[in-house]
Design a protein around this motif. Sequence first.
Motif, PDB file in Angstrom:
ATOM      1  N   VAL A 187       0.828  -1.211   0.000  1.00  0.00           N
ATOM      2  CA  VAL A 187       0.000   0.000   0.000  1.00  0.00           C
ATOM      3  C   VAL A 187       0.864   1.263   0.000  1.00  0.00           C
ATOM      4  N   GLN A 188       1.992   1.181   0.720  1.00  0.00           N
ATOM      5  CA  GLN A 188       2.902   2.318   0.788  1.00  0.00           C
ATOM      6  C   GLN A 188       3.437   2.690  -0.596  1.00  0.00           C
ATOM      7  N   MET A 189       3.680   1.645  -1.397  1.00  0.00           N
ATOM      8  CA  MET A 189       4.168   1.867  -2.758  1.00  0.00           C
ATOM      9  C   MET A 189       3.159   2.641  -3.578  1.00  0.00           C
ATOM     10  N   ASN A 190       1.867   2.315  -3.387  1.00  0.00           N
ATOM     11  CA  ASN A 190       0.802   2.966  -4.154  1.00  0.00           C
ATOM     12  C   ASN A 190       0.728   4.462  -3.829  1.00  0.00           C
ATOM     13  N   LYS A 191       0.994   4.811  -2.560  1.00  0.00           N
ATOM     14  CA  LYS A 191       0.973   6.225  -2.159  1.00  0.00           C
ATOM     15  C   LYS A 191       2.079   7.007  -2.888  1.00  0.00           C
ATOM     16  N   ILE A 192       3.262   6.401  -2.913  1.00  0.00           N
ATOM     17  CA  ILE A 192       4.388   7.070  -3.580  1.00  0.00           C
ATOM     18  C   ILE A 192       4.114   7.183  -5.071  1.00  0.00           C
ATOM     19  N   TRP A 193       3.465   6.156  -5.607  1.00  0.00           N
ATOM     20  CA  TRP A 193       3.207   6.151  -7.053  1.00  0.00           C
ATOM     21  C   TRP A 193       2.268   7.281  -7.459  1.00  0.00           C
ATOM     22  N   LEU A 194       1.252   7.553  -6.623  1.00  0.00           N
ATOM     23  CA  LEU A 194       0.303   8.628  -6.935  1.00  0.00           C
ATOM     24  C   LEU A 194       1.009   9.985  -6.980  1.00  0.00           C
ATOM     25  N   GLU A 195       1.960  10.188  -6.059  1.00  0.00           N
ATOM     26  CA  GLU A 195       2.748  11.425  -6.081  1.00  0.00           C
ATOM     27  C   GLU A 195       3.574  11.520  -7.359  1.00  0.00           C
ATOM     28  N   TYR A 196       4.166  10.359  -7.704  1.00  0.00           N
ATOM     29  CA  TYR A 196       5.036  10.323  -8.885  1.00  0.00           C
ATOM     30  C   TYR A 196       4.271  10.615 -10.163  1.00  0.00           C
ATOM     31  N   ILE A 197       3.082  10.001 -10.300  1.00  0.00           N
ATOM     32  CA  ILE A 197       2.360  10.134 -11.568  1.00  0.00           C
ATOM     33  C   ILE A 197       1.786  11.544 -11.728  1.00  0.00           C
ATOM     34  N   THR A 198       1.431  12.196 -10.617  1.00  0.00           N
ATOM     35  CA  THR A 198       0.962  13.584 -10.729  1.00  0.00           C
ATOM     36  C   THR A 198       2.089  14.507 -11.160  1.00  0.00           C
ATOM     37  N   GLU A 199       3.312  14.155 -10.744  1.00  0.00           N
ATOM     38  CA  GLU A 199       4.455  14.971 -11.151  1.00  0.00           C
ATOM     39  C   GLU A 199       4.781  14.758 -12.625  1.00  0.00           C
ATOM     40  N   VAL A 200       4.688  13.510 -13.052  1.00  0.00           N
ATOM     41  CA  VAL A 200       5.048  13.211 -14.447  1.00  0.00           C
ATOM     42  C   VAL A 200       4.051  13.831 -15.415  1.00  0.00           C
ATOM     43  N   LEU A 201       2.772  13.688 -15.111  1.00  0.00           N
ATOM     44  CA  LEU A 201       1.740  14.182 -16.031  1.00  0.00           C
ATOM     45  C   LEU A 201       1.431  15.662 -15.817  1.00  0.00           C
ATOM     46  N   ALA A 202       2.060  16.283 -14.812  1.00  0.00           N
ATOM     47  CA  ALA A 202       1.800  17.691 -14.490  1.00  0.00           C
ATOM     48  C   ALA A 202       0.311  17.916 -14.281  1.00  0.00           C
ATOM     49  N   MET A 203      -0.285  17.143 -13.369  1.00  0.00           N
ATOM     50  CA  MET A 203      -1.727  17.225 -13.133  1.00  0.00           C
ATOM     51  C   MET A 203      -2.099  18.519 -12.397  1.00  0.00           C
ATOM     52  N   ASP A 204      -1.102  19.096 -11.690  1.00  0.00           N
ATOM     53  CA  ASP A 204      -1.417  20.316 -10.936  1.00  0.00           C
ATOM     54  C   ASP A 204      -1.744  21.484 -11.873  1.00  0.00           C
ATOM     55  N   GLU A 205      -1.116  21.455 -13.055  1.00  0.00           N
ATOM     56  CA  GLU A 205      -1.347  22.552 -13.992  1.00  0.00           C
ATOM     57  C   GLU A 205      -2.632  22.352 -14.799  1.00  0.00           C
ATOM     58  N   GLY A 206      -3.315  21.282 -14.570  1.00  0.00           N
ATOM     59  CA  GLY A 206      -4.547  21.020 -15.304  1.00  0.00           C
ATOM     60  C   GLY A 206      -4.303  20.090 -16.469  1.00  0.00           C
ATOM     61  N   VAL A 207      -5.311  19.295 -16.780  1.00  0.00           N
ATOM     62  CA  VAL A 207      -5.175  18.328 -17.868  1.00  0.00           C
ATOM     63  C   VAL A 207      -5.696  18.954 -19.164  1.00  0.00           C
ATOM     64  N   PRO A 208      -4.909  18.875 -20.253  1.00  0.00           N
ATOM     65  CA  PRO A 208      -5.349  19.454 -21.531  1.00  0.00           C
ATOM     66  C   PRO A 208      -6.532  18.703 -22.123  1.00  0.00           C
ATOM     67  N   GLU A 209      -7.293  19.430 -22.925  1.00  0.00           N
ATOM     68  CA  GLU A 209      -8.458  18.787 -23.541  1.00  0.00           C
ATOM     69  C   GLU A 209      -8.032  17.871 -24.680  1.00  0.00           C
ATOM     70  N   PRO A 210      -8.806  16.819 -24.943  1.00  0.00           N
ATOM     71  CA  PRO A 210      -8.504  15.969 -26.100  1.00  0.00           C
ATOM     72  C   PRO A 210      -8.613  16.765 -27.399  1.00  0.00           C
ATOM     73  N   ASN A 211      -7.890  16.329 -28.397  1.00  0.00           N
ATOM     74  CA  ASN A 211      -7.788  16.960 -29.720  1.00  0.00           C
ATOM     75  C   ASN A 211      -6.966  18.251 -29.701  1.00  0.00           C
ATOM     76  N   SER A 212      -6.408  18.630 -28.535  1.00  0.00           N
ATOM     77  CA  SER A 212      -5.511  19.788 -28.533  1.00  0.00           C
ATOM     78  C   SER A 212      -4.070  19.289 -28.683  1.00  0.00           C
ATOM     79  N   LYS A 213      -3.150  20.252 -28.764  1.00  0.00           N
ATOM     80  CA  LYS A 213      -1.756  19.889 -29.052  1.00  0.00           C
ATOM     81  C   LYS A 213      -1.109  19.138 -27.894  1.00  0.00           C
ATOM     82  N   ASN A 214      -1.448  19.559 -26.697  1.00  0.00           N
ATOM     83  CA  ASN A 214      -0.778  18.979 -25.532  1.00  0.00           C
ATOM     84  C   ASN A 214      -1.263  17.563 -25.208  1.00  0.00           C
TER      85      ASN A 214
END
Lengths: 121, 211
Positions: free
Chosen positions: B86-113
């Motif tokens: 379970v501890q691994m899953n917690k770290i993974w959620l932090e990691y994936i938000t950093e990789v996908l830059a979820m804090d800046e918002g998710v781009p809409e489909p069909n856009s460039k990003n």
Amino acid sequence: MRQKIQGNDAFQRINYLYQISKAMASKNTILSSYYGNLVVNIAKKNVLKIHPEVKRQICKKCRSILIENVSTNMKIRNHNKLKRIEWKCNICGERKGLPAEKNKDHRVWVEKEEAVVEIIK
Amino acid sequence: MEETTDSFNQQAANSIINFLKTNVPKNEVQKIDSELKTELVFAKKRSKQQKRKPIKKKTRCLTRKEKKTLGFYNIPRHSVKYEDVVQMNKIWLEYITEVLAMDEGVPEPNSKNWETLTLSLYKADYHGSMLTVVRSKCPSFINKTGICIMDTKNTFKIVSKDNIVTTIPKKECVFELYLKKFKVTLFGKLLCAKPAERSTKKVKGHLHPDL
């Protein structure tokens, strides 16, 4: 927008895998060494250098993370009248040593303060 | 000849030299001793050379046999506990938000990003992610949920809540992920690569959907 860094996603991945491997070291040694092995392999594939501080903690032979009193035992030894720190891996028995004289500066260039030019966030 | 062999049996052949003396033609009987000595010298020389030859090789990494004896290849069915992972899953959620830059918002489909987001998802690491099987050719895999602990070329290894490790083939399955309020579906067909190689491998542009 953030600045683009060469191989940023691979660095993030290495960082994450290192954290996981450290977390699993006390619970499951097999998985720990599996993640440590991935750290080395990803760095090889992307032609990147692992930071020396991370690299020192990975066992040379079985690639598990070395943590004091969990997966290793540390010793200070005299070798040719010079003092060395030595770690012995509990899984495979491989020894890893580094020079540790009191009056000498053993830091690598990357760790020194002059080496840092700019910090990108 | 028969007489000589019979006499040899009666004497019970304490030494080979006697046997040679009886068999070798008379001219060469005297040479036997000297020849034996010369052979011994050769044997000594050989043994000396053999002692020098072997140089100790430093084994850098574990061989396959050593790995097998340490138990690196088989993870038994009940060896991994869910609480540890379970501890691994917690770290993974932090990691994936950093990789996908979820804090800046998710781009809409069909856009460039959108394309960069999918690429970074493809190159991300799935160790420690919570996966559920949605579709599969084999009906018994459907609705299996758990945290991924191992990611090989063709399989995921998953620990479910009742501490059981199951291996699931990627090629026939479709997986689902939950990232905060987003739902991500992963086609296992596209993830068929070694985890270390996936980050450098080129992505195929278009793949035919399954029937």
